[in-house]
Every structure is written in C-alpha cells, then in structure tokens.
Design an enzyme around this catalytic site. Sequence first.
Site, mmCIF file in Angstrom:
data_model
loop_
_atom_site.group_PDB
_atom_site.id
_atom_site.type_symbol
_atom_site.label_atom_id
_atom_site.label_comp_id
_atom_site.label_asym_id
_atom_site.label_seq_id
_atom_site.Cartn_x
_atom_site.Cartn_y
_atom_site.Cartn_z
ATOM 1 N N ARG A 122 8.192 -7.979 13.643
ATOM 2 C CA ARG A 122 6.821 -7.473 13.827
ATOM 3 C C ARG A 122 6.033 -7.597 12.520
ATOM 4 O O ARG A 122 4.830 -7.890 12.545
ATOM 5 C CB ARG A 122 6.836 -6.025 14.333
ATOM 6 C CG ARG A 122 7.232 -5.930 15.803
ATOM 7 C CD ARG A 122 6.926 -4.580 16.415
ATOM 8 N NE ARG A 122 7.835 -3.533 15.983
ATOM 9 C CZ ARG A 122 9.036 -3.300 16.499
ATOM 10 N NH1 ARG A 122 9.492 -4.068 17.491
ATOM 11 N NH2 ARG A 122 9.792 -2.320 16.046
ATOM 12 N N LEU A 156 -3.298 -0.337 14.043
ATOM 13 C CA LEU A 156 -2.656 -0.487 15.366
ATOM 14 C C LEU A 156 -2.562 0.856 16.083
ATOM 15 O O LEU A 156 -1.870 0.973 17.103
ATOM 16 C CB LEU A 156 -1.254 -1.098 15.197
ATOM 17 C CG LEU A 156 -1.217 -2.434 14.429
ATOM 18 C CD1 LEU A 156 0.222 -2.884 14.178
ATOM 19 C CD2 LEU A 156 -1.990 -3.512 15.194
ATOM 20 N N SER A 215 5.014 -1.952 9.667
ATOM 21 C CA SER A 215 6.130 -2.062 10.606
ATOM 22 C C SER A 215 7.414 -2.057 9.795
ATOM 23 O O SER A 215 7.478 -2.644 8.718
ATOM 24 C CB SER A 215 6.047 -3.343 11.439
ATOM 25 O OG SER A 215 7.225 -3.424 12.235
ATOM 26 N N TYR A 223 3.098 9.791 -0.390
ATOM 27 C CA TYR A 223 4.103 9.221 0.527
ATOM 28 C C TYR A 223 5.527 9.423 0.011
ATOM 29 O O TYR A 223 6.492 9.234 0.757
ATOM 30 C CB TYR A 223 3.897 7.716 0.749
ATOM 31 C CG TYR A 223 2.574 7.297 1.363
ATOM 32 C CD1 TYR A 223 1.691 8.225 1.912
ATOM 33 C CD2 TYR A 223 2.211 5.953 1.402
ATOM 34 C CE1 TYR A 223 0.474 7.823 2.456
ATOM 35 C CE2 TYR A 223 1.002 5.546 1.951
ATOM 36 C CZ TYR A 223 0.134 6.481 2.468
ATOM 37 O OH TYR A 223 -1.055 6.076 3.004
ATOM 38 N N ASN A 253 2.542 -9.592 12.400
ATOM 39 C CA ASN A 253 1.329 -8.868 11.983
ATOM 40 C C ASN A 253 0.601 -9.553 10.827
ATOM 41 O O ASN A 253 -0.560 -9.242 10.563
ATOM 42 C CB ASN A 253 1.675 -7.432 11.575
ATOM 43 C CG ASN A 253 2.123 -6.578 12.752
ATOM 44 O OD1 ASN A 253 1.976 -6.961 13.901
ATOM 45 N ND2 ASN A 253 2.689 -5.411 12.454
ATOM 46 N N LYS A 258 -2.480 5.844 -4.559
ATOM 47 C CA LYS A 258 -3.598 6.768 -4.284
ATOM 48 C C LYS A 258 -3.410 8.103 -4.988
ATOM 49 O O LYS A 258 -2.277 8.594 -5.104
ATOM 50 C CB LYS A 258 -3.718 7.001 -2.765
ATOM 51 C CG LYS A 258 -3.690 5.738 -1.929
ATOM 52 C CD LYS A 258 -3.977 5.979 -0.458
ATOM 53 C CE LYS A 258 -3.710 4.727 0.369
ATOM 54 N NZ LYS A 258 -2.307 4.518 0.742
ATOM 55 N N HIS A 296 -7.484 9.464 -2.421
ATOM 56 C CA HIS A 296 -6.927 9.440 -1.060
ATOM 57 C C HIS A 296 -7.890 10.039 -0.023
ATOM 58 O O HIS A 296 -8.070 9.463 1.049
ATOM 59 C CB HIS A 296 -5.582 10.185 -1.055
ATOM 60 C CG HIS A 296 -4.635 9.715 -0.010
ATOM 61 N ND1 HIS A 296 -3.279 9.660 -0.207
ATOM 62 C CD2 HIS A 296 -4.828 9.272 1.256
ATOM 63 C CE1 HIS A 296 -2.694 9.211 0.890
ATOM 64 N NE2 HIS A 296 -3.611 8.962 1.788
ATOM 65 N N ASP A 351 0.843 -1.196 0.000
ATOM 66 C CA ASP A 351 0.000 0.000 0.000
ATOM 67 C C ASP A 351 0.878 1.246 0.000
ATOM 68 O O ASP A 351 1.577 1.520 0.968
ATOM 69 C CB ASP A 351 -0.895 0.000 1.247
ATOM 70 C CG ASP A 351 -1.800 1.215 1.280
ATOM 71 O OD1 ASP A 351 -2.777 1.239 0.513
ATOM 72 O OD2 ASP A 351 -1.516 2.171 2.034
#
Length: 275
Positions: free
Chosen positions: A237, A190, A232, A50, A241, A75, A108, A45
């Site tokens: 992790r 999270l 993460s 970003y 996840n 997005k 977005h 994603d």
Amino acid sequence: MKIPTVTLNSGHEMPVVGYGTYPLQGRPATEAILAAIASGYRLLDTAASYGNEDAVGAAVRESGLDRADLFITTKLRGADQGRGSTRAALEASLERLGLDHVDLYLIHWPLPAVGRYVDSYAEMAELHREGLIRSLGVSNFLPEHIDAVVAATGIVPAVDQLQVSPSHARAELVGAVQGKGTVVQAWSPLERNTGVLEDPGIVAVADRLGVTPAQVVLRWLLQRQVTVVPHSSNPSRQRANADLFGFELSAADLAVVDSVAQVPVKQDPATWEEF
Ligand SMILES: NC(=O)c1ccc[n+]([C@@H]2O[C@H](COP(=O)([O-])OP(=O)(O)OC[C@H]3O[C@@H](n4cnc5c(N)ncnc54)[C@H](OP(=O)(O)O)[C@@H]3O)[C@@H](O)[C@H]2O)c1
C-alpha cells in the site's frame, strides 16, 4: 519510483508525496519507514508528540541515503509553545532524530486560546536564521493565524499541514492558504480508511483507470495542488500510495470526488486543544 517536488517559498524543494509516520513507534516504525524509503518516499513526516522521532532517525541512518536526499519534517507540540521553550523543543527533537537540522518545522496546532503561537513562530524564525530549520511551517492554521505570524516576522509559512480529504475538501480554506503562497499538505488524506475508499463513485473511477481508490483520492488532492502525507504500515500500500504519476483524473473524475458529501472536521483549529 521518483516522486516530484514542489518549490517552497523558502526556495527549497519538497516532495509532493511524503510518508506519514503516525502512529508507529519503535522498531516497527523504523522497519516501515525503511520500506517506504525503498519504495521511493523521501519526505518523512513525524512530530514530537508521536513519540517516534528516534525511530525516524534510526531509519535515516540505516537507509544509507545522503541526508541531503531526505526531507524531514517534525512539529512543535502545544506544551512547548512559547519563548525559550520553542528553541529547547527543537533542540530535543534534533537530538532524538540524530540530525543537525530539519527541513521543515511545523507548529502542530495554533491553540489560539493559549496565545503563544506568534511567539513560537518568531523563535522559529531565529532558529531558521541559525540553520537549524530549512523552511518554516505551520499546521492546522487558519488564514487569520497565518496573517498574525506574517505580521510579526514578515515570513510567510512555506507549508500549512491541514486535514484535507474528500469529506473535508475545505475548498475555501485551501484556496485562502494557497493564495498566501503557502503550500497546503493534507494530513489524513485517506480519512484513515474509515469509508471514503468504498465510496461507489470513487471506486468506479478507480476501476475504470485500473488504479486503487486511495490512488484516486491522492491524485485528486495533487491535482488541486495539495501535497499529501499518507500513512500505511503495509509496503505494497505504501508503494501504491506513492505511485500517482502514471495517470491523470479528467475534469469529470475530479467532479466525482468533489461530489462526496461534506462533513465538518471534528478538530476545528479555532478551538481544538492538544498538548
Ligand atoms: N498535523 C496534524 O495535526 C496531523 C494529524 C494527523 C495525522 N498527521 C500526519 O498525517 C499522516 C497521515 O494521516 P493518518 O495516518 O491520520 O491517515 P491516512 O493516511 O488518511 O490513513 C492511514 C490509514 O489508512 C490505511 N491505508 C493506507 N493506505 C491505504 C490504502 N491504499 N488502502 C486502504 N487503506 C489504506 C492505513 O492502514 P495500513 O497501515 O494497514 O495500510 C492506515 O490505517 C500521519 O501519519 C501523520 O504523519 C498530522
């Protein structure tokens, strides 16, 4: 580790757990994404805003996987909404990714005061017909925003990526979106580790089941038919996840997470603006 998929209303399969790439950029992003792919993630994603689509593209190439085995989401940023600019924005994203299509393209934010999300979605429908987008989606859309794009195009978004987590369960919104045939995908599932993972009730469920609090939260979302894109940067992790399919939460366990105190979201889609 094999992550199950859900069939979208477009007919395409989407992994129910994906890898969120925000806020990584550059080589550290590529390394983290390669570790996530090695752990079994197949959905990546990203977003134009970003600044890491190039790093995602590098990871896709370096992974050695067939393109068809990966599911890439990006997005449309607010500044690029509108007729003509939506096409140019997707083409620029594809160029940065080094791909000829994305699996899922999301608006977005709706930015209702700007008033261009319907035009953007209509242009995305053309790009979908041309094969540059496999499934059309939205993010942070409330039911009325979905109704407006469906009225204009006749195409129900395959996915609505929404902020959903124990403190922002948004049961009514999730139910309304799911009721339209749109898969809900939770961002910040999270809560960016800002406290919910220390909730005593969640910790107690995790301890009893021999899993982590993050796994309890992600499994709670999946059992509400909400797909997830946790982030993460840490390989162990990342692995945990995505390792959500060897245990199940009972009705009592689900009720423990349901009982977390509710907090209104700071970024209300009706008014939030980012470009
Ligand atoms: N559509 C939208 O408007 C929107 C908005 C925000 C985000 N997103 C997407 O959603 C993705 C996920 O959201 P997010 O990154 O905001 O938040 P998140 O996934 O809820 O949380 C990420 C944070 O939690 C920590 N973490 C991850 N797993 C953990 C674990 N098992 N135990 C303890 N801490 C853990 C991470 O630290 P470490 O890295 O140290 O593990 C990181 O700081 C983003 O990456 C992005 O792709 C979309």
